[in-house]
Scaffold this active site. Structure first.
Site, PDB file in Angstrom:
ATOM      1  N   GLN A  13      -6.344  -9.698 -11.218  1.00  0.00           N
ATOM      2  CA  GLN A  13      -6.603  -8.762 -12.323  1.00  0.00           C
ATOM      3  C   GLN A  13      -5.368  -7.907 -12.633  1.00  0.00           C
ATOM      4  O   GLN A  13      -4.946  -7.784 -13.778  1.00  0.00           O
ATOM      5  CB  GLN A  13      -7.744  -7.813 -11.956  1.00  0.00           C
ATOM      6  CG  GLN A  13      -9.066  -8.475 -11.713  1.00  0.00           C
ATOM      7  CD  GLN A  13     -10.175  -7.431 -11.662  1.00  0.00           C
ATOM      8  OE1 GLN A  13     -10.675  -7.012 -12.697  1.00  0.00           O
ATOM      9  NE2 GLN A  13     -10.543  -7.006 -10.468  1.00  0.00           N
ATOM     10  N   ALA A  63      -3.614  -9.875  -2.651  1.00  0.00           N
ATOM     11  CA  ALA A  63      -4.427  -9.325  -1.571  1.00  0.00           C
ATOM     12  C   ALA A  63      -5.614 -10.230  -1.321  1.00  0.00           C
ATOM     13  O   ALA A  63      -6.016 -11.007  -2.199  1.00  0.00           O
ATOM     14  CB  ALA A  63      -4.928  -7.921  -1.943  1.00  0.00           C
ATOM     15  N   TYR A  64      -6.151 -10.113  -0.136  1.00  0.00           N
ATOM     16  CA  TYR A  64      -7.439 -10.747   0.177  1.00  0.00           C
ATOM     17  C   TYR A  64      -8.489  -9.731  -0.263  1.00  0.00           C
ATOM     18  O   TYR A  64      -8.649  -8.690   0.383  1.00  0.00           O
ATOM     19  CB  TYR A  64      -7.531 -11.035   1.677  1.00  0.00           C
ATOM     20  CG  TYR A  64      -8.804 -11.748   2.051  1.00  0.00           C
ATOM     21  CD1 TYR A  64      -8.812 -13.116   2.343  1.00  0.00           C
ATOM     22  CD2 TYR A  64     -10.015 -11.063   2.091  1.00  0.00           C
ATOM     23  CE1 TYR A  64      -9.994 -13.772   2.658  1.00  0.00           C
ATOM     24  CE2 TYR A  64     -11.194 -11.711   2.404  1.00  0.00           C
ATOM     25  CZ  TYR A  64     -11.173 -13.060   2.686  1.00  0.00           C
ATOM     26  OH  TYR A  64     -12.351 -13.697   2.995  1.00  0.00           O
ATOM     27  N   THR A  65      -9.187  -9.996  -1.371  1.00  0.00           N
ATOM     28  CA  THR A  65     -10.050  -8.962  -1.962  1.00  0.00           C
ATOM     29  C   THR A  65     -11.558  -9.248  -1.836  1.00  0.00           C
ATOM     30  O   THR A  65     -12.365  -8.505  -2.406  1.00  0.00           O
ATOM     31  CB  THR A  65      -9.707  -8.761  -3.457  1.00  0.00           C
ATOM     32  OG1 THR A  65      -9.796 -10.023  -4.113  1.00  0.00           O
ATOM     33  CG2 THR A  65      -8.337  -8.178  -3.648  1.00  0.00           C
ATOM     34  N   ASP A 105      -9.488   2.624  -1.985  1.00  0.00           N
ATOM     35  CA  ASP A 105     -10.317   3.769  -1.575  1.00  0.00           C
ATOM     36  C   ASP A 105     -11.143   3.426  -0.327  1.00  0.00           C
ATOM     37  O   ASP A 105     -11.650   4.328   0.341  1.00  0.00           O
ATOM     38  CB  ASP A 105     -11.274   4.158  -2.720  1.00  0.00           C
ATOM     39  CG  ASP A 105     -12.138   2.984  -3.177  1.00  0.00           C
ATOM     40  OD1 ASP A 105     -11.627   1.849  -3.220  1.00  0.00           O
ATOM     41  OD2 ASP A 105     -13.324   3.196  -3.491  1.00  0.00           O
ATOM     42  N   TYR A 128     -12.290  -5.295   5.483  1.00  0.00           N
ATOM     43  CA  TYR A 128     -11.327  -5.301   4.367  1.00  0.00           C
ATOM     44  C   TYR A 128     -10.569  -3.973   4.336  1.00  0.00           C
ATOM     45  O   TYR A 128      -9.338  -3.944   4.284  1.00  0.00           O
ATOM     46  CB  TYR A 128     -12.085  -5.534   3.048  1.00  0.00           C
ATOM     47  CG  TYR A 128     -11.314  -5.178   1.797  1.00  0.00           C
ATOM     48  CD1 TYR A 128     -10.355  -6.035   1.273  1.00  0.00           C
ATOM     49  CD2 TYR A 128     -11.559  -3.963   1.132  1.00  0.00           C
ATOM     50  CE1 TYR A 128      -9.654  -5.690   0.119  1.00  0.00           C
ATOM     51  CE2 TYR A 128     -10.865  -3.625  -0.024  1.00  0.00           C
ATOM     52  CZ  TYR A 128      -9.913  -4.491  -0.521  1.00  0.00           C
ATOM     53  OH  TYR A 128      -9.216  -4.153  -1.653  1.00  0.00           O
ATOM     54  N   LYS A 132      -6.556  -3.260   4.880  1.00  0.00           N
ATOM     55  CA  LYS A 132      -5.737  -2.599   3.850  1.00  0.00           C
ATOM     56  C   LYS A 132      -5.074  -1.359   4.447  1.00  0.00           C
ATOM     57  O   LYS A 132      -3.926  -1.034   4.129  1.00  0.00           O
ATOM     58  CB  LYS A 132      -6.588  -2.226   2.630  1.00  0.00           C
ATOM     59  CG  LYS A 132      -7.132  -3.407   1.838  1.00  0.00           C
ATOM     60  CD  LYS A 132      -6.065  -4.243   1.138  1.00  0.00           C
ATOM     61  CE  LYS A 132      -5.434  -3.566  -0.039  1.00  0.00           C
ATOM     62  NZ  LYS A 132      -4.485  -4.475  -0.758  1.00  0.00           N
ATOM     63  N   TRP A 153     -12.526   0.359  -7.572  1.00  0.00           N
ATOM     64  CA  TRP A 153     -13.446  -0.238  -8.557  1.00  0.00           C
ATOM     65  C   TRP A 153     -12.681  -0.861  -9.746  1.00  0.00           C
ATOM     66  O   TRP A 153     -12.914  -0.504 -10.900  1.00  0.00           O
ATOM     67  CB  TRP A 153     -14.411   0.821  -9.081  1.00  0.00           C
ATOM     68  CG  TRP A 153     -15.286   1.507  -8.082  1.00  0.00           C
ATOM     69  CD1 TRP A 153     -15.135   1.573  -6.727  1.00  0.00           C
ATOM     70  CD2 TRP A 153     -16.470   2.266  -8.365  1.00  0.00           C
ATOM     71  NE1 TRP A 153     -16.132   2.317  -6.162  1.00  0.00           N
ATOM     72  CE2 TRP A 153     -16.980   2.758  -7.153  1.00  0.00           C
ATOM     73  CE3 TRP A 153     -17.145   2.590  -9.536  1.00  0.00           C
ATOM     74  CZ2 TRP A 153     -18.125   3.542  -7.069  1.00  0.00           C
ATOM     75  CZ3 TRP A 153     -18.289   3.376  -9.455  1.00  0.00           C
ATOM     76  CH2 TRP A 153     -18.773   3.835  -8.243  1.00  0.00           C
TER      77      TRP A 153
END
Ligand SMILES: NC(=O)c1ccc[n+]([C@@H]2O[C@H](COP(=O)([O-])OP(=O)(O)OC[C@H]3O[C@@H](n4cnc5c(N)ncnc54)[C@H](OP(=O)(O)O)[C@@H]3O)[C@@H](O)[C@H]2O)c1
Length: 293
Positions: A13, A63-65, A105, A128, A132, A153
């Protein structure tokens, strides 16, 4: 020679939105990479990229999201979100490259009651968030001038996200249940991409000195996922009924913080990054999605 901005995770994104901004910044050469051209978990790939492009800026959007999957795919999540970031930061230090790394966050446990400051104690609730957080620490250890931007978000027209999921489900169902006891703030990936380019531009021009460390960036406003869903429905002009439910009625493998509002003052004070109200950005995203139909 124009300075090079190397972007990882170009198909995600945020990477995608940075690519859309490329033409607005002709003073830089952009190199967009994805997992196939630069796998950040491969030390060789990372080293080759530094040698080939000699980037002035390295923007790590990769990133691994998959937050829930990370609970079981621990090795992959740790290697991409933590170990790889340490390696990237080490090369940034050696090559005098400015690292801009994106975090989350979810490093906070959500038990706070006022917006989290960048230096507030962290205590991730899920794996996760843990990976991070480790990535942040490794980046700052290897290269103290790293700029780390925590965001929350994230949504955009591209990829999978809450806004697109809601629009799809609201088009198919007469009613939906959405969690109302987790509050935070959405971030339009396009605004985050603009914030990153703002920081690069003001530091590159010498207008502002580079100050490494941790920053928070999201849109402004404080809402629950339920409020967000109602906002999406109203802006899109849909008629689906949205019902608030507690998180306990929607169990997920990874725990989520109930309060993840971040204080945005530091990024505004240090770099003058503008902050956009969430409704304005949501309208822009939905308009763009409608225009692309
Ligand atoms: N999305 C959110 O709600 C959210 C919230 C807070 C913070 N963040 C952070 O914001 C940043 C950007 O997130 P995003 O929403 O743009 O994520 P995204 O859409 O999931 O994009 C991440 C990209 O990273 C790529 N990637 C994964 N592993 C890689 C590897 N080993 N090497 C190279 N590329 C790899 C993915 O490629 P594949 O598609 O091939 O896997 C994907 O294109 C991330 O650091 C994320 O942790 C996101």
């Amino acid at each position: 020679m124009k300075p090079t901005i190397l972007v990882t995770g170009g198909n995600g994104q945020l990477g995608f939105e940075l690519a859309r901004l490329e033409t607005a910044f002709p003073q830089f050469t952009f190199v967009f990479t994805d997992r196939t051209t630069l796998n950040i978990a491969s030390k060789d790939d990372v080293l080759k990229a530094f040698e080939q492009y000699q980037p002035a800026y390295f923007v790590n959007c990769a990133a691994y999201t998959a937050v829930d999957k990370a609970e079981t795919e621990r090795e992959a999540a740790a290697s991409i979100n933590a170990d790889a970031v340490g390696i990237i930061a080490t090369y940034c230090q050696q090559h005098r490259t400015q690292l801009i790394h994106v975090s989350t966050d979810y490093v906070f446990n959500g038990k706070g009651t006022s917006p989290y400051l960048p230096d507030d104690p962290t205590a991730p609730l899920n794996y996760y968030g843990q990976t991070k957080w480790e990535g942040e620490q490794l980046a700052l250890k290897a290269c103290s001038n790293s700029i780390i931007i925590r965001t929350s978000w994230v949504y955009s027209e591209h990829g999978n996200n809450f806004v697109k999921t809601m629009l799809r489900l609201m088009g198919q169902r007469p009613e939906l249940n959405v969690v109302s006891d987790q509050v935070g703030c959405p971030t339009y990936a396009r605004d985050l991409a603009a914030a990153i380019m703002h920081i690069i531009t003001v530091t590159h021009s010498g207008e502002t000195l580079t100050q490494g460390g941790i920053y928070h960036y999201s849109n402004s406003g404080v809402i629950s996922w339920y409020d967000f869903a109602v906002g999406i429905r109203n802006i899109a002009g849909l008629s689906c009924q949205v019902h608030p439910i507690p998180s306990s009625a929607y169990p997920t493998p990874a725990a989520r913080p109930s309060y993840s509002v971040m204080d945005l003052k530091k990024i505004q004070d240090v770099y003058g990054v503008p902050v956009v109200p969430w409704e304005n950005s949501l309208k822009e995203c939905i308009n763009r999605l409608n225009a692309s139909l």
